[in-house]
Design an enzyme around this catalytic site. Sequence first.
Site, PDB file in Angstrom:
ATOM      1  N   GLU A  80       3.922  50.259   1.506  1.00 30.01           N
ATOM      2  CA  GLU A  80       4.382  48.885   1.682  1.00 30.01           C
ATOM      3  C   GLU A  80       3.843  48.215   2.941  1.00 30.01           C
ATOM      4  O   GLU A  80       3.552  47.011   2.933  1.00 30.01           O
ATOM      5  CB  GLU A  80       5.927  48.850   1.696  1.00 30.01           C
ATOM      6  CG  GLU A  80       6.573  49.015   0.324  1.00 30.01           C
ATOM      7  CD  GLU A  80       6.880  50.464  -0.001  1.00 30.01           C
ATOM      8  OE1 GLU A  80       7.740  50.706  -0.847  1.00 30.01           O
ATOM      9  OE2 GLU A  80       6.235  51.361   0.588  1.00 30.01           O
ATOM     10  N   GLU A  92      10.739  55.822  -4.265  1.00 32.87           N
ATOM     11  CA  GLU A  92      12.162  55.621  -3.977  1.00 32.87           C
ATOM     12  C   GLU A  92      13.008  56.000  -5.193  1.00 32.87           C
ATOM     13  O   GLU A  92      14.062  56.639  -5.052  1.00 32.87           O
ATOM     14  CB  GLU A  92      12.407  54.168  -3.587  1.00 32.87           C
ATOM     15  CG  GLU A  92      11.817  53.801  -2.228  1.00 32.87           C
ATOM     16  CD  GLU A  92      11.787  52.306  -1.982  1.00 32.87           C
ATOM     17  OE1 GLU A  92      12.604  51.599  -2.598  1.00 32.87           O
ATOM     18  OE2 GLU A  92      10.958  51.861  -1.187  1.00 32.87           O
TER      19      GLU A  92
END
Length: 280
Positions: free
Chosen positions: A150, A130
């Site tokens: 995740e 990210e």
Amino acid sequence: MHKESGNLQAEKREMGVSVVREERPEGGHVARLTIDNAAKLNSLNRALTVEIVEAVKTLEADPGLRLVIVTGAGERAFVGGADINELAALDADSAREFITLVHRCCDGFHRLAVPVIARIDGYALGAGLELAAACDLRIASERAMFGMPEVRVGIPSVVEAALLPQLIGYGRTRRLLLTGVTIDAGEALAWGLVDAVAPPDRLDDVVERFAATILAGGPQAIRLQKKLILDWEELPTGAAVARGIEIFTEAYATDEPRRMAEAQLAAMRARRATRPSGSR
């Protein structure tokens, strides 16, 4: 701690954020920001994330800044994700605070007034990917690995994962986020996730090549261009075009366009003057 050596200024800590400013012959300086939590693959915990946010604020206030290069310490990881110990300890109340900090960290690079290059060696996973996506350019070593794992620890990929569809499309974003797979540097290049891939021993050379092309532009023009690109992300097409007219006009508030255009014209005249007689 503050250090100076020639034209280098460094702020270093045993674990945290290191910022080195390098004066450049093109004018201004380049900042190299290193995220150092090497013992844990440079994973982001609260303390480190706050330190990154503060470092970026300081950079934002620097009028002589031309470019930022962000990387991770060591050869194993750019950023290996969020600290899994902190993730495991979150509850519904603390989760919002933690992920908001991660967003502020990434968004600081995304909205920094100057271009940001992510120098990626090793893992760029989860929050690390990210952060890389929030940068303007991404240069990776051949041993870099990318993923959004995740879901494999029971949480969705959020915040700056929203930038991935702009880079690689929704299909490939779905593949990364829903499966948690990891891809190598070659596949990341083919997807458009990174802009270049280099052998580890040539990574800095390739980063410098990209940096040099940015520094060849006018400092004010580059800042205005990044500002406009960020506006484009938020505006419909008609409004984006109108905003471009405003930015173009703003560029002429300084003498940079005139100076740089005159320099280009002078260089063209010099090249013509040195051509052999009768050449075209």
